[in-house]
Write a protein that holds these residues in place. Sequence first.
Motif, PDB file in Angstrom:
ATOM      1  N   THR A  82      79.664   3.863  44.335  1.00  0.00           N
ATOM      2  CA  THR A  82      79.172   2.880  43.368  1.00  0.00           C
ATOM      3  C   THR A  82      80.162   2.348  42.420  1.00  0.00           C
ATOM      4  O   THR A  82      80.034   1.248  42.086  1.00  0.00           O
ATOM      5  CB  THR A  82      78.042   3.874  42.190  1.00  0.00           C
ATOM      6  OG1 THR A  82      76.997   4.479  43.156  1.00  0.00           O
ATOM      7  CG2 THR A  82      77.657   3.207  40.971  1.00  0.00           C
ATOM      8  N   ALA A  83      81.471   3.366  42.038  1.00  0.00           N
ATOM      9  CA  ALA A  83      82.364   2.577  41.445  1.00  0.00           C
ATOM     10  C   ALA A  83      82.867   1.344  42.024  1.00  0.00           C
ATOM     11  O   ALA A  83      83.651   0.450  41.514  1.00  0.00           O
ATOM     12  CB  ALA A  83      83.391   3.603  41.255  1.00  0.00           C
ATOM     13  N   LEU A  84      83.094   1.749  43.538  1.00  0.00           N
ATOM     14  CA  LEU A  84      83.794   0.632  44.317  1.00  0.00           C
ATOM     15  C   LEU A  84      83.144  -0.681  44.407  1.00  0.00           C
ATOM     16  O   LEU A  84      83.676  -1.874  44.393  1.00  0.00           O
ATOM     17  CB  LEU A  84      83.980   1.140  45.781  1.00  0.00           C
ATOM     18  CG  LEU A  84      85.268   2.122  46.196  1.00  0.00           C
ATOM     19  CD1 LEU A  84      85.295   2.622  47.383  1.00  0.00           C
ATOM     20  CD2 LEU A  84      86.609   1.951  45.177  1.00  0.00           C
ATOM     21  N   ALA A  85      81.722  -0.460  44.330  1.00  0.00           N
ATOM     22  CA  ALA A  85      80.878  -1.638  44.412  1.00  0.00           C
ATOM     23  C   ALA A  85      80.720  -2.485  43.223  1.00  0.00           C
ATOM     24  O   ALA A  85      80.776  -3.780  43.519  1.00  0.00           O
ATOM     25  CB  ALA A  85      79.469  -1.152  44.596  1.00  0.00           C
ATOM     26  N   THR A  86      81.628  -2.338  42.308  1.00  0.00           N
ATOM     27  CA  THR A  86      81.881  -2.912  40.872  1.00  0.00           C
ATOM     28  C   THR A  86      82.917  -3.700  41.067  1.00  0.00           C
ATOM     29  O   THR A  86      83.205  -4.889  40.335  1.00  0.00           O
ATOM     30  CB  THR A  86      81.715  -1.955  39.615  1.00  0.00           C
ATOM     31  OG1 THR A  86      82.990  -1.272  39.671  1.00  0.00           O
ATOM     32  CG2 THR A  86      80.626  -1.073  39.522  1.00  0.00           C
ATOM     33  N   VAL A  87      83.905  -3.405  42.081  1.00  0.00           N
ATOM     34  CA  VAL A  87      85.129  -4.342  42.233  1.00  0.00           C
ATOM     35  C   VAL A  87      85.143  -5.270  43.500  1.00  0.00           C
ATOM     36  O   VAL A  87      85.825  -5.855  43.415  1.00  0.00           O
ATOM     37  CB  VAL A  87      86.246  -3.445  42.011  1.00  0.00           C
ATOM     38  CG1 VAL A  87      86.308  -2.799  40.619  1.00  0.00           C
ATOM     39  CG2 VAL A  87      86.291  -2.344  42.909  1.00  0.00           C
ATOM     40  N   GLY A  88      84.169  -5.062  44.305  1.00  0.00           N
ATOM     41  CA  GLY A  88      84.317  -5.572  45.778  1.00  0.00           C
ATOM     42  C   GLY A  88      83.374  -5.117  46.748  1.00  0.00           C
ATOM     43  O   GLY A  88      82.670  -4.017  46.583  1.00  0.00           O
ATOM     44  N   GLU A  89      83.498  -5.711  47.791  1.00  0.00           N
ATOM     45  CA  GLU A  89      82.580  -5.201  49.000  1.00  0.00           C
ATOM     46  C   GLU A  89      83.484  -4.160  49.791  1.00  0.00           C
ATOM     47  O   GLU A  89      84.061  -4.409  50.823  1.00  0.00           O
ATOM     48  CB  GLU A  89      82.171  -6.351  49.812  1.00  0.00           C
ATOM     49  CG  GLU A  89      81.258  -7.355  49.232  1.00  0.00           C
ATOM     50  CD  GLU A  89      81.139  -8.578  49.976  1.00  0.00           C
ATOM     51  OE1 GLU A  89      81.377  -8.591  51.295  1.00  0.00           O
ATOM     52  OE2 GLU A  89      80.060  -9.376  49.665  1.00  0.00           O
ATOM     53  N   TYR A  90      83.719  -3.104  49.251  1.00  0.00           N
ATOM     54  CA  TYR A  90      84.420  -1.746  49.653  1.00  0.00           C
ATOM     55  C   TYR A  90      83.500  -0.707  50.039  1.00  0.00           C
ATOM     56  O   TYR A  90      82.415  -0.553  49.362  1.00  0.00           O
ATOM     57  CB  TYR A  90      85.642  -1.378  48.903  1.00  0.00           C
ATOM     58  CG  TYR A  90      86.338  -2.394  48.379  1.00  0.00           C
ATOM     59  CD1 TYR A  90      87.221  -3.129  49.180  1.00  0.00           C
ATOM     60  CD2 TYR A  90      86.433  -2.769  47.006  1.00  0.00           C
ATOM     61  CE1 TYR A  90      88.005  -4.226  48.809  1.00  0.00           C
ATOM     62  CE2 TYR A  90      87.177  -3.916  46.415  1.00  0.00           C
ATOM     63  CZ  TYR A  90      88.098  -4.598  47.585  1.00  0.00           C
ATOM     64  OH  TYR A  90      88.908  -5.644  46.979  1.00  0.00           O
TER      65      TYR A  90
END
Length: 243
Positions: free
Chosen positions: A56-64
């Motif tokens: 969820t945290a990664l989804a806020t900064v890009g498609e990771y």
Amino acid sequence: MKHLYEVSGMTCGSCKAKVEKALTGIKHVESVDVDLEKGRARVRMREHIPTEQLQTALATVGEYSISPTQNAMEEKSMILPADDKESYSFKPLVLVLGFILLLVMIGEYNQGSFDWMRFMKNYMGGFFIAFSFFKLLDLKGFAYSYLSYDIITKKWLRWGFIYPFVELILGIFFLMGFQLRWTLITTIVVMGLSSIGVIRAVLDKQKIKCACLGTGFNLPMSTVTIIEDVGMVLMSIIMLIYL
């Protein structure tokens, strides 16, 4: 506790910095070390954090995408000794500062006499130009790395993109002796504000990479970084007094 994860979607230093920043911002995460080439992230946490929360945290900064590694033995082999000290090196910083000092000393020798005001002016000029060069090698990556601890960049990301150019201009002005008084005042303000974020990170014992030499070197945030920033401020103050 430490956990090793596979992270997909990273393609450059900027991606690495974004992933590290996003994961470090999660509650109970103590440190994050991302290996861009292997597509992995080693996360040290005070208590277990569900993978879904990391995603969820990664989804806020890009498609990771993040997932636990499949091989437990491999994970053990990836864990470094206490405090991950072996993953860091001060060698690049020492070499850069040493070469700047060497060039300035050669310049003083050619002048036929040693003038400490001229020495400091030229050293600071060389310092800013050299350090801006390494930051500009990966400007976007630097900006996002700087975002992890700089107090201004946290509120205005664009400052992370502007900062290397400010260093470059300061370096040129020092070497030219152009508007030296205002150059010194600007240095005190810029480096003073930058050192606040560094001091905070060290006092909070954040295990993050210093962005002073850009993203190309694995340099730890430490008291050495504080000495570097505060040292430039003190040199500027001394020069300003005797100018």
